[in-house]
Write a protein that holds these residues in place. Structure first.
Motif, PDB file in Angstrom:
ATOM      1  N   ALA A 173      -1.058 -12.486  -7.414  1.00  0.00           N
ATOM      2  CA  ALA A 173       0.257 -11.760  -7.513  1.00  0.00           C
ATOM      3  C   ALA A 173      -0.159 -10.078  -8.164  1.00  0.00           C
ATOM      4  O   ALA A 173       0.451  -9.318  -7.900  1.00  0.00           O
ATOM      5  N   ASP A 174      -1.303  -9.957  -8.587  1.00  0.00           N
ATOM      6  CA  ASP A 174      -1.771  -8.839  -9.343  1.00  0.00           C
ATOM      7  C   ASP A 174      -2.934  -8.209  -8.398  1.00  0.00           C
ATOM      8  O   ASP A 174      -3.500  -7.191  -8.635  1.00  0.00           O
ATOM      9  N   HIS A 175      -3.066  -8.663  -7.075  1.00  0.00           N
ATOM     10  CA  HIS A 175      -4.047  -8.168  -6.348  1.00  0.00           C
ATOM     11  C   HIS A 175      -3.710  -7.069  -5.461  1.00  0.00           C
ATOM     12  O   HIS A 175      -2.281  -6.788  -5.278  1.00  0.00           O
ATOM     13  N   PRO A 176      -4.566  -5.956  -5.379  1.00  0.00           N
ATOM     14  CA  PRO A 176      -4.210  -4.767  -4.582  1.00  0.00           C
ATOM     15  C   PRO A 176      -3.301  -4.915  -3.161  1.00  0.00           C
ATOM     16  O   PRO A 176      -2.364  -4.067  -3.022  1.00  0.00           O
ATOM     17  N   LEU A 177      -3.695  -6.077  -2.551  1.00  0.00           N
ATOM     18  CA  LEU A 177      -2.917  -6.346  -1.386  1.00  0.00           C
ATOM     19  C   LEU A 177      -1.340  -6.803  -1.574  1.00  0.00           C
ATOM     20  O   LEU A 177      -0.727  -6.666  -0.761  1.00  0.00           O
ATOM     21  N   ALA A 178      -1.186  -7.255  -2.925  1.00  0.00           N
ATOM     22  CA  ALA A 178       0.080  -7.705  -3.268  1.00  0.00           C
ATOM     23  C   ALA A 178       1.272  -6.824  -3.009  1.00  0.00           C
ATOM     24  O   ALA A 178       2.583  -7.155  -2.717  1.00  0.00           O
ATOM     25  N   ARG A 179       1.051  -5.242  -2.986  1.00  0.00           N
ATOM     26  CA  ARG A 179       1.950  -4.386  -2.807  1.00  0.00           C
ATOM     27  C   ARG A 179       2.194  -4.176  -1.473  1.00  0.00           C
ATOM     28  O   ARG A 179       3.066  -3.338  -1.194  1.00  0.00           O
ATOM     29  N   GLN A 180       1.346  -4.633  -0.361  1.00  0.00           N
ATOM     30  CA  GLN A 180       1.507  -4.385   0.931  1.00  0.00           C
ATOM     31  C   GLN A 180       2.486  -5.533   1.827  1.00  0.00           C
ATOM     32  O   GLN A 180       2.102  -6.748   1.602  1.00  0.00           O
ATOM     33  N   PRO A 181       3.367  -4.856   2.361  1.00  0.00           N
ATOM     34  CA  PRO A 181       4.136  -6.140   3.012  1.00  0.00           C
ATOM     35  C   PRO A 181       3.534  -6.653   4.300  1.00  0.00           C
ATOM     36  O   PRO A 181       3.649  -7.734   4.732  1.00  0.00           O
ATOM     37  N   SER A 182       2.562  -5.884   5.045  1.00  0.00           N
ATOM     38  CA  SER A 182       1.551  -6.254   6.177  1.00  0.00           C
ATOM     39  C   SER A 182       0.533  -5.559   6.301  1.00  0.00           C
ATOM     40  O   SER A 182       0.220  -4.445   5.438  1.00  0.00           O
ATOM     41  N   THR A 183      -0.611  -6.085   6.962  1.00  0.00           N
ATOM     42  CA  THR A 183      -1.924  -5.406   6.923  1.00  0.00           C
ATOM     43  C   THR A 183      -2.478  -5.908   8.370  1.00  0.00           C
ATOM     44  O   THR A 183      -2.286  -7.221   8.761  1.00  0.00           O
ATOM     45  N   ALA A 184      -3.550  -5.229   8.753  1.00  0.00           N
ATOM     46  CA  ALA A 184      -4.279  -5.978   9.794  1.00  0.00           C
ATOM     47  C   ALA A 184      -5.668  -6.692   9.228  1.00  0.00           C
ATOM     48  O   ALA A 184      -5.725  -6.588   8.234  1.00  0.00           O
TER      49      ALA A 184
END
Length: 299
Positions: A173-184
């Motif tokens: 939940a506290d990971h930098p990716l957690a704020r992104q709705p989607s990613t490649a």
């Protein structure tokens, strides 16, 4: 060469105990009888199998090869007994089913439980393979029924819809990716991963997806189930790639961020794969019908 299962079982016992007397005791033979059998076995094979030492014995290189194969022989015998036992209990049919990791872990347990309750006279052997392996095995007639997420070009098989799902990334939940709705997928390859064990279909698929981008994954830990992947990710070990259906259960018990993957291959609609539906054996046809029934009929 002339030897029997008693000789092989005795050899395994001696090699594992590293002692002829203790090995003979394991198979309920007198040491003198065991020693005589070992001499005859070595004579039949034409090479020494054991190195005699002051405090026991150890296998020669030939003995190590025999030990490996003898263990395989008894493992196959156990499987033979396991396969035949259901027929003594009234089982009248058997179906071999191959499926990818996603289906095996996420959906098939409930589906197969329903089928086996409806058909107590049938047994099923389920093996996990990659989708291309499953498709080709069905096309070659090696297995009647498969469940896959990918088709193989040119394979002469029929595909019947089974379940709709997709692969997603999960992160603490506290990971930098957690704020992104989607990613490649390429954008997350610098992060450490939690993955299913090497040899699982989804492990092979994920490693190939990274290799296609000219990259290698940093795998921090490999586990045996999607639930374990979710728990490790929640604990901060790394990020994971799992079916959305696996996250639904896990997220109720532990905090997880779910990130959509911007990749065509992330969609993992599962399909039942058969060579020709009208040529299926009776029990395989019953299994396919159960897997592809409507949700109302399944309930």
């Amino acid at each position: 060469m002339q030897y029997d299962l008693i000789d092989l079982r005795l050899f395994i016992a001696i090699a594992e105990a590293r002692n002829l007397t203790r090995g003979a005791e394991r198979v309920h033979l007198a040491p003198s009888s065991a020693s005589h059998r070992m001499r005859l076995l070595e004579a039949a094979i034409g090479t020494p199998l054991l190195i005699r030492e002051p405090r026991g014995v150890r296998p020669t290189r030939a003995g190590e090869a025999l030990l490996r194969h003898a263990r395989q022989v008894f493992a196959q015998l156990e499987q033979l007994h396991a396969d035949l036992a259901p027929y003594a209990k009234g089982v009248r049919g058997h179906v071999s089913l191959w499926a990818n990791t996603h289906a095996t872990h996420a959906f098939l347990p409930d589906s197969l439980a329903t089928f086996l309750q409806r058909h107590p006279q049938v047994s099923i052997s389920l093996e996990e393979h990659t989708s291309p392996e499953v498709v080709m095995a069905v096309a070659r007639g090696e297995v009647e029924v498969g469940v896959v997420a990918d088709m193989v070009d040119g394979a002469e098989v029929e595909l019947i819809p089974y379940r709709a799902d997709r692969l997603v990334l999960i992160a603490p939940a506290d990971h930098p990716l957690a704020r992104q709705p989607s990613t490649a997928f390429a954008a997350v390859l610098d992060y450490p991963f939690v993955m299913l064990h090497s040899g699982s279909a989804i492990h092979t698929f994920t490693m190939n997806a990274a290799a296609a981008l000219g990259r290698h994954l940093e795998v921090r830990i490999q586990v045996r189930s999607f639930e374990a992947v979710c728990r490790m990710v929640s604990a901060g070990v790394g990020i994971g790639l799992v079916p959305r259906s696996a996250v639904a259960e896990a997220s109720a018990r532990q905090p997880l961020a779910v990130i959509e993957l911007q990749e065509p291959w992330a969609r993992r609609d599962l399909q039942v794969c058969v060579r020709k539906r009208e040529l299926l054996s009776r029990f395989a046809a019953d299994l396919v019908a159960c897997l592809t029934d409507s949700e109302e009929e399944r309930g």
